[in-house]
Structure formats: C-alpha cells, structure tokens
Scaffold this active site. Sequence first.
Site, mmCIF file in Angstrom:
data_model
loop_
_atom_site.group_PDB
_atom_site.id
_atom_site.type_symbol
_atom_site.label_atom_id
_atom_site.label_comp_id
_atom_site.label_asym_id
_atom_site.label_seq_id
_atom_site.Cartn_x
_atom_site.Cartn_y
_atom_site.Cartn_z
ATOM 1 N N LYS A 78 -12.827 -23.478 26.887
ATOM 2 C CA LYS A 78 -11.585 -22.907 26.359
ATOM 3 C C LYS A 78 -10.592 -24.005 25.984
ATOM 4 O O LYS A 78 -9.448 -23.738 25.634
ATOM 5 C CB LYS A 78 -10.954 -21.960 27.383
ATOM 6 C CG LYS A 78 -11.763 -20.689 27.611
ATOM 7 C CD LYS A 78 -11.000 -19.714 28.469
ATOM 8 C CE LYS A 78 -11.872 -18.680 29.137
ATOM 9 N NZ LYS A 78 -12.367 -17.642 28.235
ATOM 10 N N ASP A 97 -5.639 -19.685 38.765
ATOM 11 C CA ASP A 97 -6.642 -19.540 37.720
ATOM 12 C C ASP A 97 -6.058 -20.188 36.465
ATOM 13 O O ASP A 97 -5.149 -19.646 35.840
ATOM 14 C CB ASP A 97 -6.947 -18.057 37.497
ATOM 15 C CG ASP A 97 -7.902 -17.830 36.333
ATOM 16 O OD1 ASP A 97 -8.289 -18.820 35.673
ATOM 17 O OD2 ASP A 97 -8.263 -16.664 36.080
ATOM 18 N N CYS A 151 -11.874 -8.011 29.967
ATOM 19 C CA CYS A 151 -12.137 -8.269 31.399
ATOM 20 C C CYS A 151 -10.870 -8.096 32.232
ATOM 21 O O CYS A 151 -10.616 -8.824 33.190
ATOM 22 C CB CYS A 151 -12.739 -9.656 31.638
ATOM 23 S SG CYS A 151 -14.345 -9.868 30.900
ATOM 24 N N GLN A 177 -6.744 -19.990 31.248
ATOM 25 C CA GLN A 177 -5.944 -19.851 30.025
ATOM 26 C C GLN A 177 -4.728 -20.772 30.031
ATOM 27 O O GLN A 177 -4.022 -20.857 29.035
ATOM 28 C CB GLN A 177 -5.459 -18.399 29.862
ATOM 29 C CG GLN A 177 -6.560 -17.372 29.792
ATOM 30 C CD GLN A 177 -7.413 -17.494 28.529
ATOM 31 O OE1 GLN A 177 -6.994 -18.070 27.527
ATOM 32 N NE2 GLN A 177 -8.607 -16.954 28.588
ATOM 33 N N HIS A 194 -7.856 -11.589 35.575
ATOM 34 C CA HIS A 194 -9.170 -11.438 34.933
ATOM 35 C C HIS A 194 -10.160 -10.970 36.002
ATOM 36 O O HIS A 194 -9.994 -11.304 37.184
ATOM 37 C CB HIS A 194 -9.568 -12.811 34.386
ATOM 38 C CG HIS A 194 -10.781 -12.833 33.518
ATOM 39 N ND1 HIS A 194 -12.054 -12.817 34.024
ATOM 40 C CD2 HIS A 194 -10.912 -12.887 32.169
ATOM 41 C CE1 HIS A 194 -12.925 -12.860 33.023
ATOM 42 N NE2 HIS A 194 -12.251 -12.908 31.882
#
Lengths: 158, 420
Positions: free
Chosen positions: B238, B212, B378, B215, B133
């Site tokens: 999220k 990261d 993104c 997600q 991202h």
Amino acid sequence: MGEEDLYRDIILDHFKNPRNKGAVADPDIKVTGANPFCGDEIEITLKIQNNRAETLGINAQGCAISQASTSMMSEALQGKQLNEIKDAIAFFRDQMLSQQTKDWPPQMEDLESLEGVKQYPVRVKCALLAWNTLAEGIKEFQAQGNQKVAARHVEGEQ
Amino acid sequence: MKETLSSTLENKNSKLDILKVRADFPLIAKNKVIYLDNAATTQKPKTVIQALTNFYENSNANIHRGVYRLSEEATEAYESIRKKVARFVGAQNGASSIVFTRNATEAVNLVAYAWGEKFINAGDEIILTEMEHHSNIVPWQLLTQRKKAKVKYVPYDPGTGKPQWEALSSLMTERTKLVAFTHVSNSLGTINPVQEVIRSIRKLGSPKILIDGAQGVPHLPAHVDDWGCDFLVFSAHKMLGPTGIGVLWAKKEILEAMEPFLGGGDMIKEVSLETARWNDVPWKFEAGTPNVADVIAFGPAIDYLEKIGLAAIGRHEQELTRYALGRLEQTPGITLYGTKTAEERCGVVSFNIQGVHPHDSGTLLARENIAVRVGHHCNMPLMKKLGIMGTTRASFYLYNTLEEVDALIRAIPKIQKIFS
C-alpha cells in the site's frame, strides 16, 4: 456480446419493476438467499400444486443484476412443473458459467440479456443467487417428501 | 525519525511534479486506467520493479545461511531494509524491532498469537473501534474466544465521521489489556489523532496499544517513539512496495517477552530432539526462508516516498480530496460518508449514488476505465452502523490528478441516467 450490453433496458426494467413481488400466503416452499459480499438478499416463496409452481413470490434487495435476474426467473418459471424448473435452473447456470452459450428457449428470452454479466466474473454470482436459492428450496421440498419446508439460508456461491 | 523529518522539511514548499511522478510508474504512464483504488493497493515505481528483477538476475541467494559472498550480500541487503523501515516509522532503536510478515493482517495475527496467548487471560478486555478493518477485528475475536476474554468497541459516530473517543473513559477498566485502533480508516479515510488518543489511554490505564498503520504509514509520517505505542503494523504494497511484505514494529522488550509465532528454521539458536532455544529478536519471529526479494524491493519504495516527501504527498492528496469532496457535494443525488472536511481525512472519498447499488456503480465506472473499490471494504460492522451494504470508494495517491477526479465526477450523471 459487448460490455455496453450489460445494463440493457430490459434488465433495468426488471430492476425497476420487479415481477411477482411479495410473498405468497401459506407457502409450500420458503427459502432465503444472500450474497454477503454484495449485500444481495432474496426471499422466494412458492405455492405448489400437482408438482407445479402455481404461484411464486419474490422479496429482494440488492444490485440491479441480482434483482433483474430474480424477477426474470420468477416470470420464466411461474406455473412450470418442478422438473421443468430444475432443468431451467441447470440450463441457466450452465449459460452463466460456461464460455459457450446455447440458444435460449423462447420462455427464457429475457434472460439472454444477462449474458453481458459474464464480462464481469465477480458479478456472475449476483445473477445466480436467485437460481441457486430456488434450487435449494426445491431440493429440500422433494427431500422432505413434498412436505412444506422453510429451507435453509443459501449463501451465494457459483 | 530525524532523517524522515528533515526530508519532509526539505520538501515543505515543493509541489509535486505530477507528470514526472506519473512517468516513474510504468502502469500509470500507460494512461490505460484511471486508478483510484490506492487504499486497496498502490502501483509500483520502476525502481521497485527493477529491484526485483535485479535481485533475481544478479543477487539471488538465501540469507542467514551461506558462507559464500552472494549469500552474504543478500543477507546484508535484506537486513539493510529493516534499518530503512525503522527510520521511516520513527523508531530510533531501529532494526531489531522490525519483523517482516506477509502483510499487515499477518502482523496483527502474530501479535494476537505470540503476545495474546501469553498475556491475555479469561476476563481480560481488548478495546477496538467500530471503524476497524476486519483484519484488526477477527484476530482479536479469535483470541478472546480462545481465552474467554472480551472485545469492546469505541462506537463510530456517523454524524462526525469519527470514533467517539470520549467513550474510552467508560470502556476502559483494569481488565483492559490492549487497545488496538487504526490510524486512518480504509473505507472513509478518517484520520484518528493517534498521539492524542494514546495520551488519553495512558491517563486511564496501562494497556498495550497497537496502531493499524496499513492506511496511515503510506501517507502520514509515523513516529512510533514519540507516539509511545507498543505495536505498529503496516503493509508494503500500500506504499509503492511489492505485495507479500508486511511489517510489525514492536517495542523490543515486548518482542523479547513474546513467545514465537511460527516454528522452524532461522527462528532458533539451537535445536535438540527434545527442545529448542529461540533466536534473538526480530529473527525469532521469521521462521523459514523469508520473502527476500520483495523485502529488498521494498527499499526503493521507501526511497521514493522519502525523495518526494510525505509532506508534499500529503498536500497533493489533500488537494485531490478537497476537490473531489467539493465536486461530489455539488452533484445531486449523492450521499457522502465520513468526516465533513478534507483535512480530517487521508486521500479517500466514500459515497453512494442514490438508488444505485455500489456494485452497479463500480461495474459502470469500470466501463469508463475508472478503477474504484465498491462494497463493504472489509468494514462490515461499520457499514451496518451506517445502515448500508457498501459504498463506492475513490482513494488517491501521489500520481493521481485533478483530471482523474473530473473523469470520476463526469461518469456519475451517466450512471444516474441509466438508472433514472
């Protein structure tokens, strides 16, 4: 105007059969524009004679709205005086960006179909790309004393 | 981590009671929109919304300051979420390694400044993947520009839908100071085998490793202690929580070695006109009044995920993903992106309708009350690699149904007809 009116036949017709496709040879104005957010990209070339857009060529890729708007613009403005073109650009921008809309002049009647875009505010810049790009090209051309210009790249904004 | 594991084990054989789940989410329960944009943000259960209202109606006070009861209670409630979050991501040493930020993006930036400024030098290298991202690319570009250091990328392989991890062995050098990569791709859903990748990195050298988890954490169990990474970032919104809360987890000794990020109140122990002494971690990184209410309302979001269990949620998402992929494969005129199988992805299908720009697809789906994300997500470098401007992305969560996938599939021929 209802949402169902957005992808009208007239818009799809311009998208599938874009008018004035290609680049004019030895252009007086050459200007490119893009909406990085959507990936819409256009190149406009114009041959100017006696302050009139004698021929106008369009190379475009992107969404149906940007392509249809570009094609309709080229059809409406081909052969017009530069001052008329500038007025038409201001009129179109106003129609897209204001809540109230005025009656469309006869030579711009196809463009009325783009009013449905206002239902989707993020898509308005797709409809405006070609107009903002052409405006920049003309501005540069006149700023250079009507000399040939390859105007700067215009990035989409409202 | 033990508690997270046991709670998922308890739910091992249970199936989601989807109607009951949907009733817990006020916006979903209204059935006004088919919400398939969970990789962008998720809807909130009643308990989260109530926690926000309850805080402002009954418990609102600034934290770490007041000597009165209300402030002490607010402080206690705020700090208790740190423990909950630490446990949720498998951090045994717990709360003092959890820093609250505005979002995952800010957490990456915090590391890029507070760690990067001190430990990255001219000529050093940071390795990312082409699948990242923008929030896990741009902060590193800024840092390496400032430091005359270098960013290198593990290439994305459009054939397999995965990064070519084997390239790590040629990319890594003694100048590699950080490897940062996503657990799950936001645009394609590809799951990276975190544990395996970390092992191969450790065999090749000793850079710091940042995951990261924006997600990943909402969908798959995170085990930072077992993984052996150095940093994990993710966002509350999220994973059923409020917007405005991000999390940085980092090894405590690394947090202690880092310089502060923002200066101000709460991040200091003592200030004179000339200098200041920093507070202990994690408060050293939380200057000013934090987002108290939203941190507190993040608690019930984690409770909700633990009550249902990530295992049950994962199975449900797999079922939706497998079904959606199958239906899309059977639909003529569709280009699919990402891994071939549902098992290698996490609740995401990314596709294009041939001859239709994704923004047109998105607008036409919106007309059918279907909310999907269209565009580059993104992930502009990844889209460039795929040779496209963007995709149409449907991303699922625990409250989505097979009927909602059907609605998406049914809309496709209508769009194709318009453009035929």
